[in-house]
Write a protein that holds these residues in place. Structure first.
Motif, PDB file in Angstrom:
ATOM      1  N   ASN A   1       0.982  -1.239   0.111  1.00 12.91           N
ATOM      2  CA  ASN A   1       0.021  -0.085   0.053  1.00 12.91           C
ATOM      3  C   ASN A   1       0.998   1.361   0.033  1.00 12.91           C
ATOM      4  O   ASN A   1       0.569   2.060  -0.864  1.00 12.91           O
ATOM      5  CB  ASN A   1      -0.940   0.099   1.187  1.00 12.91           C
ATOM      6  N   LYS A   2       2.059   1.224   0.820  1.00 11.58           N
ATOM      7  CA  LYS A   2       2.782   2.438   0.930  1.00 11.58           C
ATOM      8  C   LYS A   2       3.335   3.031  -0.493  1.00 11.58           C
ATOM      9  O   LYS A   2       3.615   3.796  -0.730  1.00 11.58           O
ATOM     10  CB  LYS A   2       3.780   2.338   1.880  1.00 11.58           C
ATOM     11  N   TRP A   3       3.856   1.778  -1.129  1.00 10.43           N
ATOM     12  CA  TRP A   3       4.708   1.750  -2.525  1.00 10.43           C
ATOM     13  C   TRP A   3       3.565   2.488  -3.366  1.00 10.43           C
ATOM     14  O   TRP A   3       4.142   3.253  -4.169  1.00 10.43           O
ATOM     15  CB  TRP A   3       5.126   0.357  -2.923  1.00 10.43           C
ATOM     16  N   LEU A   4       2.342   1.871  -3.463  1.00  9.93           N
ATOM     17  CA  LEU A   4       1.478   2.362  -4.390  1.00  9.93           C
ATOM     18  C   LEU A   4       1.131   3.596  -4.115  1.00  9.93           C
ATOM     19  O   LEU A   4       0.817   4.585  -5.054  1.00  9.93           O
ATOM     20  CB  LEU A   4      -0.058   1.543  -4.341  1.00  9.93           C
ATOM     21  N   HIS A   5       1.015   4.337  -2.865  1.00 10.83           N
ATOM     22  CA  HIS A   5       0.556   5.648  -2.462  1.00 10.83           C
ATOM     23  C   HIS A   5       1.749   6.518  -2.936  1.00 10.83           C
ATOM     24  O   HIS A   5       1.759   7.474  -3.788  1.00 10.83           O
ATOM     25  CB  HIS A   5       0.392   5.881  -1.203  1.00 10.83           C
ATOM     26  N   TYR A   6       3.119   5.958  -2.612  1.00  2.60           N
ATOM     27  CA  TYR A   6       4.246   6.677  -3.014  1.00  2.60           C
ATOM     28  C   TYR A   6       4.537   6.908  -4.718  1.00  2.60           C
ATOM     29  O   TYR A   6       4.698   7.939  -5.004  1.00  2.60           O
ATOM     30  CB  TYR A   6       5.489   5.903  -2.313  1.00  2.60           C
ATOM     31  N   ASN A   7       3.955   6.064  -5.331  1.00  6.47           N
ATOM     32  CA  ASN A   7       3.872   5.882  -6.703  1.00  6.47           C
ATOM     33  C   ASN A   7       2.922   6.800  -7.511  1.00  6.47           C
ATOM     34  O   ASN A   7       2.538   6.307  -8.687  1.00  6.47           O
ATOM     35  CB  ASN A   7       4.270   4.514  -7.410  1.00  6.47           C
ATOM     36  N   GLY A   8       2.051   7.258  -6.757  1.00  5.90           N
ATOM     37  CA  GLY A   8       1.024   8.117  -7.257  1.00  5.90           C
ATOM     38  C   GLY A   8      -0.325   7.331  -7.608  1.00  5.90           C
ATOM     39  O   GLY A   8      -0.999   7.524  -8.367  1.00  5.90           O
ATOM     40  N   PHE A   9      -0.706   6.292  -6.939  1.00  8.37           N
ATOM     41  CA  PHE A   9      -1.973   5.455  -6.982  1.00  8.37           C
ATOM     42  C   PHE A   9      -2.739   5.852  -5.897  1.00  8.37           C
ATOM     43  O   PHE A   9      -2.114   6.066  -4.703  1.00  8.37           O
ATOM     44  CB  PHE A   9      -1.590   3.997  -7.093  1.00  8.37           C
ATOM     45  N   SER A  10      -4.099   5.568  -6.006  1.00  6.90           N
ATOM     46  CA  SER A  10      -5.110   5.715  -5.069  1.00  6.90           C
ATOM     47  C   SER A  10      -6.062   4.927  -4.925  1.00  6.90           C
ATOM     48  O   SER A  10      -6.368   4.350  -6.034  1.00  6.90           O
ATOM     49  CB  SER A  10      -5.598   7.337  -4.671  1.00  6.90           C
ATOM     50  N   TYR A  11      -6.785   4.304  -4.033  1.00  5.13           N
ATOM     51  CA  TYR A  11      -7.647   3.207  -3.933  1.00  5.13           C
ATOM     52  C   TYR A  11      -8.867   3.824  -4.245  1.00  5.13           C
ATOM     53  O   TYR A  11      -9.487   4.627  -3.366  1.00  5.13           O
ATOM     54  CB  TYR A  11      -7.568   2.381  -2.653  1.00  5.13           C
ATOM     55  N   LYS A  12      -9.609   3.713  -5.428  1.00  6.69           N
ATOM     56  CA  LYS A  12     -11.089   4.354  -5.713  1.00  6.69           C
ATOM     57  C   LYS A  12     -11.822   3.692  -6.742  1.00  6.69           C
ATOM     58  O   LYS A  12     -11.147   2.766  -7.393  1.00  6.69           O
ATOM     59  CB  LYS A  12     -10.781   5.879  -6.018  1.00  6.69           C
TER      60      LYS A  12
ATOM     61  N   SER B   1     -16.145  -1.618  -8.918  1.00  4.34           N
ATOM     62  CA  SER B   1     -15.814  -1.843  -7.383  1.00  4.34           C
ATOM     63  C   SER B   1     -14.780  -0.766  -7.246  1.00  4.34           C
ATOM     64  O   SER B   1     -14.564   0.208  -7.995  1.00  4.34           O
ATOM     65  CB  SER B   1     -15.116  -3.223  -7.608  1.00  4.34           C
ATOM     66  N   HIS B   2     -13.676  -1.302  -6.714  1.00  5.40           N
ATOM     67  CA  HIS B   2     -12.570  -0.504  -6.361  1.00  5.40           C
ATOM     68  C   HIS B   2     -11.262  -1.062  -6.848  1.00  5.40           C
ATOM     69  O   HIS B   2     -11.078  -2.303  -7.068  1.00  5.40           O
ATOM     70  CB  HIS B   2     -12.621  -0.027  -4.864  1.00  5.40           C
ATOM     71  N   GLY B   3     -10.359  -0.124  -6.983  1.00 13.84           N
ATOM     72  CA  GLY B   3      -8.845  -0.747  -7.508  1.00 13.84           C
ATOM     73  C   GLY B   3      -7.802   0.487  -7.426  1.00 13.84           C
ATOM     74  O   GLY B   3      -8.222   1.553  -7.416  1.00 13.84           O
ATOM     75  N   TRP B   4      -6.777   0.197  -7.616  1.00  9.17           N
ATOM     76  CA  TRP B   4      -5.577   1.049  -7.540  1.00  9.17           C
ATOM     77  C   TRP B   4      -5.447   1.663  -8.895  1.00  9.17           C
ATOM     78  O   TRP B   4      -5.111   1.031  -9.823  1.00  9.17           O
ATOM     79  CB  TRP B   4      -4.510   0.282  -7.109  1.00  9.17           C
ATOM     80  N   ILE B   5      -5.763   3.129  -8.700  1.00 11.64           N
ATOM     81  CA  ILE B   5      -5.705   3.911  -9.979  1.00 11.64           C
ATOM     82  C   ILE B   5      -4.871   4.960  -9.604  1.00 11.64           C
ATOM     83  O   ILE B   5      -4.838   5.719  -8.610  1.00 11.64           O
ATOM     84  CB  ILE B   5      -7.193   4.270 -10.298  1.00 11.64           C
ATOM     85  N   ARG B   6      -3.952   5.465 -10.626  1.00 12.29           N
ATOM     86  CA  ARG B   6      -2.870   6.768 -10.409  1.00 12.29           C
ATOM     87  C   ARG B   6      -3.800   7.767 -10.004  1.00 12.29           C
ATOM     88  O   ARG B   6      -4.792   8.134 -10.497  1.00 12.29           O
ATOM     89  CB  ARG B   6      -2.467   6.826 -11.607  1.00 12.29           C
ATOM     90  N   THR B   7      -3.330   8.342  -8.819  1.00 11.56           N
ATOM     91  CA  THR B   7      -3.736   9.383  -8.372  1.00 11.56           C
ATOM     92  C   THR B   7      -4.128  10.752  -9.366  1.00 11.56           C
ATOM     93  O   THR B   7      -3.136  10.813 -10.244  1.00 11.56           O
ATOM     94  CB  THR B   7      -3.202  10.169  -7.084  1.00 11.56           C
TER      95      THR B   7
END
Length: 116
Positions: free
Chosen positions: A2-13, A62-68
């Motif tokens: 989760n931290k890596w995904l947030h750090y690399n510009g993704f958000s869970y939406k 549903s939800h998934g990891w999508i770039r912020t």
């Protein structure tokens, strides 16, 4: 992870669903024509919207990891159901909405449908 995904510009939406036949130009043209029609109506005249609907099993987003900062679009589709409904809506009198169900929706059922 989760931290890596947030750090690399993704958000869970949740992705945004749009109708698969959406045409923004046609929608804007309808809005302009509708506004002109409203302006030309007298105080004793009403605009009634009529449509038929076949309840469907639609695409569930549903939800998934999508770039912020970006949106993920998924076309929505569905399957035909056995329930066929025709309805008429007068925006000036929502409480007087008329709804009827039919065996099938065709020109005959539209003619039988009464908004009076």
């Amino acid at each position: 992870m989760n931290k890596w995904l947030h750090y690399n510009g993704f958000s869970y939406k949740q992705p945004k669903g749009v109708p698969h036949k959406f045409d923004e130009a046609k929608q804007l043209a309808f809005i302009e024509a509708y506004e002109a029609l409203k302006a030309s109506c007298g105080t004793d005249e009403s605009i009634v919207f009529i449509d038929a609907v076949h309840p469907t099993l639609s695409t569930k987003t549903s939800h998934g990891w999508i770039r912020t900062g970006q949106d993920k679009v998924i076309e929505t589709t569905g399957n035909r159901s056995r329930l066929n409904i025709i309805g008429a809506l007068n925006l000036s009198d929502i409480g007087a909405t008329i709804i009827h169900d039919y065996e099938s929706i065709n020109s005959e059922s539209i003619v039988r449908f009464s908004v009076s």
